[in-house]
Design a protein around this motif. Structure first.
Motif, mmCIF file in Angstrom:
data_model
loop_
_atom_site.group_PDB
_atom_site.id
_atom_site.type_symbol
_atom_site.label_atom_id
_atom_site.label_comp_id
_atom_site.label_asym_id
_atom_site.label_seq_id
_atom_site.Cartn_x
_atom_site.Cartn_y
_atom_site.Cartn_z
ATOM 1 N N THR A 101 20.402 38.833 31.988
ATOM 2 C CA THR A 101 20.937 39.099 30.650
ATOM 3 C C THR A 101 22.290 39.800 30.719
ATOM 4 O O THR A 101 22.814 40.196 29.679
ATOM 5 N N ARG A 102 22.846 39.950 31.924
ATOM 6 C CA ARG A 102 24.113 40.668 32.082
ATOM 7 C C ARG A 102 25.115 39.834 32.883
ATOM 8 O O ARG A 102 25.316 40.050 34.077
ATOM 9 N N PRO A 103 25.761 38.846 32.240
ATOM 10 C CA PRO A 103 26.781 38.068 32.965
ATOM 11 C C PRO A 103 27.963 38.909 33.398
ATOM 12 O O PRO A 103 28.721 38.504 34.283
ATOM 13 N N ASP A 104 28.135 40.092 32.798
ATOM 14 C CA ASP A 104 29.257 40.952 33.165
ATOM 15 C C ASP A 104 29.149 41.495 34.578
ATOM 16 O O ASP A 104 30.153 41.884 35.180
ATOM 17 N N ILE A 105 27.933 41.526 35.147
ATOM 18 C CA ILE A 105 27.778 42.016 36.518
ATOM 19 C C ILE A 105 27.502 40.881 37.505
ATOM 20 O O ILE A 105 27.270 41.130 38.685
ATOM 21 N N ALA A 106 27.527 39.630 37.030
ATOM 22 C CA ALA A 106 27.135 38.488 37.870
ATOM 23 C C ALA A 106 28.012 38.374 39.119
ATOM 24 O O ALA A 106 27.514 38.165 40.225
ATOM 25 N N TYR A 107 29.341 38.514 38.948
ATOM 26 C CA TYR A 107 30.221 38.372 40.113
ATOM 27 C C TYR A 107 30.016 39.510 41.096
ATOM 28 O O TYR A 107 29.912 39.285 42.310
ATOM 29 N N ALA A 108 29.951 40.737 40.599
ATOM 30 C CA ALA A 108 29.772 41.889 41.481
ATOM 31 C C ALA A 108 28.458 41.779 42.255
ATOM 32 O O ALA A 108 28.408 42.082 43.453
ATOM 33 N N VAL A 109 27.403 41.320 41.593
ATOM 34 C CA VAL A 109 26.110 41.170 42.258
ATOM 35 C C VAL A 109 26.171 40.057 43.299
ATOM 36 O O VAL A 109 25.585 40.168 44.381
ATOM 37 N N SER A 110 26.910 38.974 43.000
ATOM 38 C CA SER A 110 27.021 37.885 43.985
ATOM 39 C C SER A 110 27.752 38.348 45.237
ATOM 40 O O SER A 110 27.462 37.897 46.341
ATOM 41 N N VAL A 111 28.710 39.273 45.071
ATOM 42 C CA VAL A 111 29.453 39.795 46.226
ATOM 43 C C VAL A 111 28.538 40.638 47.109
ATOM 44 O O VAL A 111 28.476 40.440 48.330
ATOM 45 N N VAL A 112 27.808 41.590 46.517
ATOM 46 C CA VAL A 112 26.972 42.481 47.329
ATOM 47 C C VAL A 112 25.768 41.744 47.909
ATOM 48 O O VAL A 112 25.226 42.157 48.945
ATOM 49 N N SER A 113 25.349 40.647 47.284
ATOM 50 C CA SER A 113 24.198 39.903 47.812
ATOM 51 C C SER A 113 24.552 39.065 49.044
ATOM 52 O O SER A 113 23.664 38.546 49.719
ATOM 53 N N ARG A 114 25.843 38.937 49.353
ATOM 54 C CA ARG A 114 26.257 38.187 50.541
ATOM 55 C C ARG A 114 25.918 38.926 51.834
ATOM 56 O O ARG A 114 25.898 38.318 52.907
ATOM 57 N N TYR A 115 25.652 40.234 51.742
ATOM 58 C CA TYR A 115 25.487 41.045 52.947
ATOM 59 C C TYR A 115 24.071 41.603 53.063
ATOM 60 O O TYR A 115 23.872 42.669 53.638
ATOM 61 N N MET A 116 23.100 40.871 52.533
ATOM 62 C CA MET A 116 21.704 41.335 52.575
ATOM 63 C C MET A 116 21.177 41.422 54.005
ATOM 64 O O MET A 116 20.311 42.238 54.312
ATOM 65 N N LEU A 285 33.616 35.858 36.359
ATOM 66 C CA LEU A 285 32.584 35.327 37.245
ATOM 67 C C LEU A 285 33.141 34.932 38.606
ATOM 68 O O LEU A 285 32.390 34.487 39.473
ATOM 69 N N THR A 286 34.454 35.076 38.794
ATOM 70 C CA THR A 286 35.056 34.665 40.063
ATOM 71 C C THR A 286 35.860 35.759 40.750
ATOM 72 O O THR A 286 36.179 35.635 41.929
ATOM 73 N N LYS A 287 36.192 36.821 40.014
ATOM 74 C CA LYS A 287 37.030 37.854 40.615
ATOM 75 C C LYS A 287 36.905 39.148 39.816
ATOM 76 O O LYS A 287 36.400 39.153 38.693
ATOM 77 N N GLY A 288 37.378 40.242 40.410
ATOM 78 C CA GLY A 288 37.469 41.491 39.674
ATOM 79 C C GLY A 288 38.705 41.483 38.797
ATOM 80 O O GLY A 288 39.786 41.088 39.251
ATOM 81 N N VAL A 289 38.548 41.875 37.540
ATOM 82 C CA VAL A 289 39.675 41.861 36.606
ATOM 83 C C VAL A 289 39.914 43.274 36.080
ATOM 84 O O VAL A 289 39.066 44.165 36.233
ATOM 85 N N CYS A 290 41.051 43.457 35.445
ATOM 86 C CA CYS A 290 41.399 44.783 34.923
ATOM 87 C C CYS A 290 40.510 45.138 33.734
ATOM 88 O O CYS A 290 39.861 44.272 33.151
ATOM 89 N N VAL A 291 40.515 46.407 33.372
ATOM 90 C CA VAL A 291 39.608 46.904 32.330
ATOM 91 C C VAL A 291 39.851 46.205 31.004
ATOM 92 O O VAL A 291 38.908 45.805 30.309
ATOM 93 N N LEU A 292 41.117 46.017 30.640
ATOM 94 C CA LEU A 292 41.456 45.412 29.352
ATOM 95 C C LEU A 292 40.944 43.980 29.259
ATOM 96 O O LEU A 292 40.292 43.597 28.278
ATOM 97 N N ASN A 293 41.232 43.165 30.284
ATOM 98 C CA ASN A 293 40.775 41.774 30.285
ATOM 99 C C ASN A 293 39.261 41.687 30.354
ATOM 100 O O ASN A 293 38.640 40.834 29.710
ATOM 101 N N PHE A 294 38.654 42.572 31.140
ATOM 102 C CA PHE A 294 37.207 42.568 31.284
ATOM 103 C C PHE A 294 36.532 42.830 29.939
ATOM 104 O O PHE A 294 35.595 42.120 29.544
#
Length: 310
Positions: A101-116, A285-294
């Motif tokens: 229910t949180r697409p706003d954290i989808a990219y960040a979670v995909s990054v950290v899940s690469r190193y399980m 969903l593909t990169k970290g963006v600045c606070v305003l755009n986010f």
């Protein structure tokens, strides 16, 4: 699922004759997902789940963060010293479930899940950054409103060679039905893309598959209105290749994806449109963006926090 209340009640009675069932009325809480009803529509969130997670990890008193991941992050496989693998995997697993229910954290979670398989202290810092972001908005969720139509549209994007470990690109797409966000994905591509257009093509192909699946689902429910599927991309080279049948040798490495998308275009079931990069909703969903755009993209996706003080 249906719009005939009388028929739904008959079905419930028929099921009750063969099975032990109980009608609990409107859905309010299911597997950590909270459902609220209001004049604007239906709201889904996982506020209690987030607060329990923060309490369990001792992060209730942490300093909040404005975004789940830094804009120009440099997360590598060998970032720091090894940490407890079981604890890391359990924590990331809970964040993966939260991203339903949180697409706003989808990219960040995909990054950290690469190193399980081999978590390091730098990866754990990135996980803590996500928790700090959740502290700032534990009740953020998705609002589903009645906008008078059920048109299907999607946004696709790719971050070319974004992974610093193997230089693979990250695909991202988000799909809307009736201006309501119903699907999203952020995933590292399985092969190395040799150009931005190739990376965008692979992302577009994944997005088209999702659009077609939704079209078939709505048709099965007799809700599809026949309007063409709308796909928005911010890469003009990829759009020109799709619409130009002259390209040959230059596109052999993406030939399957190109023919797949072009087939849908020629059939009239899909329209590919250009969208400016600053209005590309799949960016988060593909990169970290600045606070305003986010913040702006999250608002356009229909994400809001009904628990936040007005």
């Amino acid at each position: 699922m249906g719009d005939d209340e009388k028929e739904i009640q008959c079905l419930k009675k028929m099921l009750a004759k063969s099975f032990e069932v109980k009608d609990l009325g409107h859905l309010h809480y299911f597997l950590g997902i909270e459902v609220a009803y209001g004049m604007q529509g239906i709201y889904l969130c996982q506020r209690k789940y987030v607060l329990d997670l923060l309490a369990e990890t001792g992060m209730l008193g942490c300093r909040p963060a404005a975004t789940p991941i830094e804009q120009n992050h440099r997360v590598l496989a060998d970032s720091g010293d090894p940490v407890d693998k079981y604890q890391y995997q359990r924590l990331v697993g809970r964040l993966i479930y939260l991203s339903h229910t949180r697409p706003d954290i989808a990219y960040a979670v995909s990054v950290v899940s690469r190193y399980m398989h081999d978590p390091r202290s730098g990866h754990l810092d990135s996980v803590n950054r996500i928790l700090r972001y959740l502290k700032s908005c534990p009740g953020k969720g998705i609002l589903f409103s009645n906008n008078g139509h059920l048109n299907i549209e999607g946004y696709t994007d790719a971050d070319w060679a974004g992974c610093l470990d193997d230089r693979r690109s990250t695909s991202g797409y988000c799909v809307f039905v009736g201006k309501n966000l119903v699907g999203w994905r952020s995933k590292k591509q399985s092969v190395v893309a040799r150009s931005t257009a190739e990376a965008e093509f692979r992302s577009m192909a994944s997005g088209v598959c999702e659009l077609i699946w939704l079209k078939l689902l709505l048709r099965e429910l007799h809700l599809y209105n026949g309007a063409p599927l709308q796909l928005y991309c911010d890469n003009q080279a990829a759009i020109k290749i799709v619409n130009n049948p002259v390209y040959h040798d230059r596109t052999k490495h993406v030939e399957i994806d190109r023919h797949f998308i072009k087939e849908k275009l020629e059939a009239g079931t899909l329209q590919v449109n250009y969208v400016r990069s600053e209005k590309q909703l799949a960016d988060v969903l593909t990169k970290g963006v600045c606070v305003l755009n986010f913040s702006e993209i999250c608002n356009k996706m229909g994400l809001l926090d009904i628990f936040a003080p007005s």
